[in-house]
Each structure stands twice: as C-alpha cells, then as structure tokens.
Design an enzyme around this catalytic site. Structure first.
Site, PDB file in Angstrom:
ATOM      1  N   ALA A 206       0.872  -1.183   0.000  1.00 42.58           N
ATOM      2  CA  ALA A 206       0.000   0.000   0.000  1.00 42.58           C
ATOM      3  C   ALA A 206       0.900   1.222   0.000  1.00 42.58           C
ATOM      4  CB  ALA A 206      -0.902   0.004   1.227  1.00 42.58           C
ATOM      5  N   HIS A 207       0.789   2.026  -1.039  1.00 39.16           N
ATOM      6  CA  HIS A 207       1.640   3.221  -1.125  1.00 39.16           C
ATOM      7  C   HIS A 207       0.930   4.392  -1.766  1.00 39.16           C
ATOM      8  CE1 HIS A 207       1.890   1.879  -5.305  1.00 39.16           C
ATOM      9  NE2 HIS A 207       2.311   3.091  -5.606  1.00 39.16           N
ATOM     10  N   ARG A 208      -0.285   4.182  -2.259  1.00 38.28           N
ATOM     11  CA  ARG A 208      -0.923   5.210  -3.065  1.00 38.28           C
ATOM     12  C   ARG A 208      -1.293   6.412  -2.198  1.00 38.28           C
ATOM     13  NH1 ARG A 208      -1.026   4.863  -7.870  1.00 38.28           N
ATOM     14  NH2 ARG A 208      -0.442   2.685  -7.933  1.00 38.28           N
ATOM     15  N   ASP A 283      -2.789  -1.778  -3.241  1.00 36.91           N
ATOM     16  CA  ASP A 283      -3.350  -0.639  -3.972  1.00 36.91           C
ATOM     17  C   ASP A 283      -2.471  -0.295  -5.169  1.00 36.91           C
ATOM     18  OD1 ASP A 283      -1.179   0.749  -2.911  1.00 36.91           O
ATOM     19  OD2 ASP A 283      -2.392   2.043  -1.606  1.00 36.91           O
TER      20      ASP A 283
END
Ligand code: UD1
Ligand code: UDP
Length: 362
Positions: A206-208, A283
């Site tokens: 998850a990095h968005r 994501d």
C-alpha cells in the site's frame, strides 16, 4: 551523441515494465539512451532493479528527487528538454502514469522531429483526484504512438477521439517481464526462509497517496488487513514503500502485530512472494496485474481500478478499506480456484512496440 530512441523513466514500475523493451532494443541493435529523471532514487526503488534486470546505467540521471507535483514535474520538463536537444532522437518512449511520464511527454511532444510513444496507454480509473489519472490522460492525448495493453484500453482511447491509426494493442510489457524472470526468481530467491514465511501468508503493498497520506484511511486499511489476516489465520508481510513508511512515522501509527513490515523487496524476491502468497492485498497497479498473471488471488484496497480486466477474469476484487468489505472479499477470493485467463497478452509486448516503431528484427 545521438540515439534513435530515448527512454524517459523515473520510478520502480517504469524500470521494471520498460526492461523488456530495453532488452529487445539491445537484441535488435537499436541505438537507444536512457534518461532517468531521478523521481525514485533510493537504492531499493531504483538501482537494485537496474542491477537485477541487467539494464545499462542510464546515460543521463537528472536527479530531480522528491517535491511537490508542480516543482518535480517542472524541473523534469526543463531538464529532459535540454537532454533531448542534445540527443535529438526519432522517438521518446514513456511508460505508465507517473510524473516522469507526464514530464517526458510534454518535453518531447513540443520538439520538432521527435515523436512520443506511450506504453500502457488507455488505462482509466475515472477518478480525476488521482494524480496518475491526470498524468495518463494528458500523456495519451499528447502522444503520437499509443500502446494500450488490451482491447478495453484501446476502446477507451477510441472513445476519447484518438485516431485508430495511432493505436496498437500490444499486451502489457509486465507479462514479458514476469515470464522472463519468474523461473529465475524461484531458482535464486531465498526470500521465504529469510522472512520466516514457511507457513501460509498474505502479502500487502500500500503506497498510493489517497490511502497513505490520509491518516484515517491508512489506519482503516491496516485495521482491515490485520482483522482479515487474523480471521484467516494468516501472517501478512508488508514490504513498505518509503512514502508509506514516512506517513507511518509522521502519523505515529502503531502497525498491528499481524502485519510484518519489511524493506521494499527486489523484483525476484517480490515475484516469489506474489507467487507463493495465499492472498495479496494491494493498492498498486502493477501488483494487480502480476497477481493476475501468476494466478494468485488479489483484493484491491481502493474504490476503483484502471485494470478492470483483472476483475472481469475473476482474479481481483475491488474491496476498498473497510474491514468488513475486505474480509468478505478475501473470503470470496479464497473460495475460487485460480484458473482465470491472463488478459494482458502473451509476453511479446516489447516486440510489438518495436515492430510498430519500425525497428525491425535484425
Ligand atoms: C510514484 C508515482 C505513483 C507510482 C509510484 C511507484 C506519481 C505522481 N506517483 O509515487 O504513481 O505508483 O511512484 O512506486 O508520479 N521517496 C523516497 N525514495 C525515493 C522516492 C521517494 O524516500 O526513491 C519518498 C519521499 O519521501 C517522497 C515520497 O516517497 O516524498 C513520494 O515519492 P514520489 O515519487 O513523489 O511518489 P510515489 O509515492 O513514489
Ligand atoms: N515491486 C517490487 N518490490 C516491492 C514491491 C513492488 O519489486 O517490494 C514491484 C512489483 O513487482 C511491480 C512494481 O514494483 O512490478 C509495482 O510498483 P509500485 O507498486 O511501486 O507502483 P504502481 O504499479 O502502483 O505504479
């Protein structure tokens, strides 16, 4: 010095997804240069992929680094323009939807005698709050060659009025990259034992910006993954992107104990994690594609996707970040036998791109 083809790249996914095209140029003796914007610069997001994928060191590294969208993109445009003045290539290739793509496209498209090719054209999340959606729309509408991965993305370009003769469906170059590397990954990687993952496990990325820059959303995402993991009796490993790591420390978040934070992984180790995971929570755009190719069930921790093909074939569910929705999605995905079709092509996207550009097989 002058090269026929210039690649503008700047981030982890662009390095990985352009690697098959770069290799194909080498195979066909097409003269090319790499212009690295420096958007990603930490070793684990950058040089590790050049080494592992045996890519040449970029002729130019603009070292633009991190900043606001405008400052980062503006610096890149000015510096790419200066390099292109010197290089005067026939074609500039960009891949995907990052600020590096937008900058490379804007710089090149206004220069006489230089054409732009957009690899992975025609993807749409229809969410204009995402910086990536803005970048990909603008790049598609400025490029001369459009290389959508699938018929769905081709249809989107046509619906937006782009001429059919500019468009070539190629498949996604990530299929080329996965097929070229997955066996090597299983031979060489010790990641499972190194991370103590001998049992069933889940993988999280998850990095968005819309997930990790919003404290409440990031907390809900972590809560959802940890509760689901507990219900399923799974350990979850989370190779953490520097953006997410920075936000965890800024928000003072205590990551739930079911989630094991580890450094970002190199490509071979990450492929093994994706291939062996029971379920992938993500994501990321590229991870939705790779899990679909590798026949690993995926749930996407977002409210939309620009990769609807993954959902249509049954490889992915869009579950958002609410705990009950994530748990339901995972339960459903774990019931399905993973035997869907790969919608992203046959692993010859790089060849099709160079064929279309007229750089024939020697
Ligand atoms: C960028 C792309 C995103 C893509 C992702 C791939 C844009 C708008 N976003 O997001 O579409 O999915 O790359 O991973 O282009 N940082 C480091 N080291 C680095 C790079 C970044 O520590 O090498 C940290 C910095 O604190 C920086 C933050 O990560 O401020 C965000 O970096 P940035 O390149 O702006 O966006 P990404 O989140 O990486
Ligand atoms: N990836 C990797 N190591 C990691 C996480 C991801 O090598 O720890 C690779 C992954 O295999 C995929 C790409 O990075 O090819 C996806 O990049 P990212 O999720 O950063 O960006 P996005 O695809 O969302 O733009």
């Amino acid at each position: 010095m002058s090269s026929t083809l210039n690649f503008v790249l700047g981030t982890r996914p662009e390095i990985i997804k352009l690697s098959p095209v770069i290799r194909e140029c080498q195979r066909r003796d097409v003269p090319f240069s790499l212009i690295h914007t420096g958007q990603h610069y930490s070793d684990e997001l950058d040089s590790v992929f050049f080494e592992q994928l045996e890519l040449p060191t970029p002729e130019y590294n603009l070292c633009v680094g991190s900043s606001t969208h405008g400052e980062q993109t503006g610096k890149m445009i000015a510096e790419i323009e200066a390099v292109l003045e010197e290089e005067r290539p026939e074609v500039v290739l960009v891949q995907g939807d990052t600020n590096s793509v937008l900058a490379g496209t804007i710089a090149a498209t206004k220069m006489d005698g230089i054409e732009v090719g957009h690899v992975e054209a025609g993807l749409r999340s229809f969410d204009r709050n995402m910086p990536e959606e803005v970048n990909r729309r603008l790049a598609d509408h400025a490029a001369d060659y459009l290389f959508p991965p699938t018929k769905t993305s081709e249809n989107q370009l046509i619906a937006e009025g782009l001429p059919e003769e500019w468009i070539t469906v190629t498949g996604n170059t990530i299929v080329d990259a996965v097929t070229q590397n997955v066996e090597i990954a299983h031979e060489r990687s010790d990641v499972l034992s190194e991370l103590g993952l001998e049992e069933r496990f889940g993988l999280l990325t998850a990095h968005r910006a819309e997930n990790v820059d919003d404290c409440e959303r990031f907390l809900s995402l972590l809560d959802a993954v940890s509760k689901t993991a507990k219900q399923q009796g799974l350990a979850v490993v989370y190779p953490i992107h520097p953006r997410a790591e920075k936000q965890i420390s800024e928000f003072g978040i205590d990551v739930p104990e079911e989630i094991q934070l580890v450094e970002p992984q190199d490509f071979l180790d990450f492929l093994v994690l994706e291939d062996e995971a029971e379920i992938v929570f993500t994501d990321s755009g590229g991870v939705q594609e790779e899990t679909c190719i590798l026949q690993t069930p995926c749930v996407t921790l977002r409210d939309n996707t620009e990769r609807p093909e993954t959902v249509e074939v049954g490889a992915n569910q869009i579950v958002g970040i609410e705990p009950s929705d994530v748990a339901t999605g995972v339960r459903e995905m774990l019931k399905i036998e993973p035997e869907w079709e790969n919608p992203f092509g046959d692993g010859t996207a790089a060849q099709r791109i160079l064929d279309k550009l007229g750089y024939d097989q020697k």
